[in-house]
Scaffold this motif. Structure first.
Motif, short mmCIF file in Angstrom:
data_model
loop_
_atom_site.label_atom_id
_atom_site.label_comp_id
_atom_site.label_asym_id
_atom_site.label_seq_id
_atom_site.Cartn_x
_atom_site.Cartn_y
_atom_site.Cartn_z
N CYS A 10 -1.97 15.78 -59.65
CA CYS A 10 -3.37 15.98 -60.01
C CYS A 10 -3.59 15.57 -61.46
O CYS A 10 -2.82 15.96 -62.34
CB CYS A 10 -3.77 17.44 -59.82
SG CYS A 10 -5.49 17.78 -60.29
N ILE A 11 -4.63 14.78 -61.68
CA ILE A 11 -4.99 14.39 -63.05
C ILE A 11 -6.48 14.68 -63.27
O ILE A 11 -7.26 14.76 -62.33
CB ILE A 11 -4.70 12.90 -63.32
CG1 ILE A 11 -5.52 12.00 -62.39
CG2 ILE A 11 -3.20 12.62 -63.21
CD1 ILE A 11 -5.41 10.53 -62.72
N PHE A 12 -6.85 14.84 -64.55
CA PHE A 12 -8.25 15.00 -64.93
C PHE A 12 -8.79 13.65 -65.39
O PHE A 12 -8.05 12.84 -65.95
CB PHE A 12 -8.41 16.00 -66.08
CG PHE A 12 -8.21 17.42 -65.67
CD1 PHE A 12 -8.72 17.91 -64.48
CD2 PHE A 12 -7.50 18.27 -66.49
CE1 PHE A 12 -8.54 19.23 -64.13
CE2 PHE A 12 -7.31 19.60 -66.14
CZ PHE A 12 -7.83 20.08 -64.95
N ALA A 13 -10.08 13.44 -65.16
CA ALA A 13 -10.74 12.20 -65.57
C ALA A 13 -11.93 12.53 -66.45
O ALA A 13 -12.80 13.29 -66.05
CB ALA A 13 -11.21 11.43 -64.34
N ARG A 14 -11.97 11.94 -67.63
CA ARG A 14 -13.15 12.10 -68.49
C ARG A 14 -14.31 11.30 -67.91
O ARG A 14 -15.45 11.71 -68.02
CB ARG A 14 -12.84 11.66 -69.91
CG ARG A 14 -11.90 12.61 -70.62
CD ARG A 14 -11.66 12.19 -72.05
NE ARG A 14 -10.86 10.98 -72.06
CZ ARG A 14 -9.75 10.85 -72.75
NH1 ARG A 14 -9.31 11.83 -73.49
NH2 ARG A 14 -9.06 9.73 -72.71
N TRP A 108 4.88 -0.78 -66.82
CA TRP A 108 4.05 0.36 -67.21
C TRP A 108 2.63 -0.05 -67.56
O TRP A 108 2.41 -1.07 -68.20
CB TRP A 108 4.67 1.05 -68.43
CG TRP A 108 5.98 1.69 -68.13
CD1 TRP A 108 7.21 1.08 -68.06
CD2 TRP A 108 6.20 3.06 -67.84
NE1 TRP A 108 8.18 2.01 -67.75
CE2 TRP A 108 7.59 3.24 -67.62
CE3 TRP A 108 5.37 4.18 -67.77
CZ2 TRP A 108 8.16 4.46 -67.31
CZ3 TRP A 108 5.93 5.41 -67.47
CH2 TRP A 108 7.31 5.54 -67.25
N THR A 109 1.68 0.79 -67.14
CA THR A 109 0.28 0.62 -67.48
C THR A 109 -0.29 2.03 -67.71
O THR A 109 0.46 3.00 -67.72
CB THR A 109 -0.49 -0.16 -66.38
OG1 THR A 109 -1.79 -0.48 -66.85
CG2 THR A 109 -0.56 0.61 -65.08
N ALA A 110 -1.59 2.13 -67.88
CA ALA A 110 -2.23 3.45 -68.04
C ALA A 110 -3.62 3.39 -67.45
O ALA A 110 -4.26 2.33 -67.43
CB ALA A 110 -2.30 3.84 -69.51
N ASP A 111 -4.09 4.54 -66.96
CA ASP A 111 -5.45 4.60 -66.44
C ASP A 111 -6.44 4.81 -67.59
O ASP A 111 -6.02 4.93 -68.75
CB ASP A 111 -5.57 5.66 -65.33
CG ASP A 111 -5.61 7.10 -65.83
OD1 ASP A 111 -5.69 7.34 -67.06
OD2 ASP A 111 -5.56 8.00 -64.98
N PRO A 112 -7.74 4.81 -67.32
CA PRO A 112 -8.73 4.95 -68.40
C PRO A 112 -8.63 6.26 -69.18
O PRO A 112 -9.20 6.37 -70.27
CB PRO A 112 -10.08 4.87 -67.68
CG PRO A 112 -9.80 4.13 -66.43
CD PRO A 112 -8.40 4.53 -66.04
N ASN A 113 -7.91 7.24 -68.67
CA ASN A 113 -7.75 8.53 -69.35
C ASN A 113 -6.49 8.59 -70.19
O ASN A 113 -6.22 9.59 -70.83
CB ASN A 113 -7.71 9.66 -68.31
CG ASN A 113 -8.88 9.57 -67.38
OD1 ASN A 113 -10.01 9.76 -67.79
ND2 ASN A 113 -8.63 9.23 -66.13
#
Length: 138
Positions: A10-14, A108-113
């Motif tokens: 589970c992740i949070f998204a701004r 490796w990459t990253a999501d917008p958060n």
């Protein structure tokens, strides 16, 4: 053993829309279902292969640092080269492919958060299959 497998991370998204776009358009995951409240979507579940999922909830006030978020999530892919090309084709940064100490290919990459995402392709020598301790070179 009572634990069968990882069910979800589970992740949070701004920014829920930007996060949904990243996971569905950039990574190509499908939405399993949405969470709604008061007639609007405030979260969603993504298929991440087999019975594994990524759960996302909107939280505009979430602060992301090393103390209050997961370190990273790892997604196994069938072709890391194709995935790197797909992600770069969407204008998103991703590292070059490298062979890790456990004999798996990774990038490796990253999501917008800022949630770090490891993309993972097993080899015939991967420690996950053949065992054996590995010396971490990072």
């Amino acid at each position: 053993m009572p634990i069968k497998q990882l069910a979800h991370v589970c992740i949070f998204a701004r920014d829920l829309d930007a996060t949904k776009q990243f996971y569905t358009q950039v990574l190509g995951l499908d939405i399993a279902f949405n969470f709604t409240r008061d007639g609007r979507v405030f979260g969603f579940y993504l298929h991440a292969g087999g019975r594994s999922h990524i759960e996302v909830f909107e939280n505009a006030e979430a602060e992301f640092d090393k103390t209050n978020r997961i370190n990273h999530l790892c997604l196994e892919v069938t072709s890391l080269d194709e995935m790197i090309a797909q992600i770069r084709g969407q204008g998103v940064e991703i590292t070059d492919k490298s062979l890790a100490c456990d004999d798996t290919w990774q990038a490796w990459t990253a999501d917008p958060n800022g949630t770090r995402i490891e993309l993972f392709e097993y080899t015939d020598k991967s420690a996950q299959f053949v065992g054996g301790d590995r010396v971490a070179n990072w």
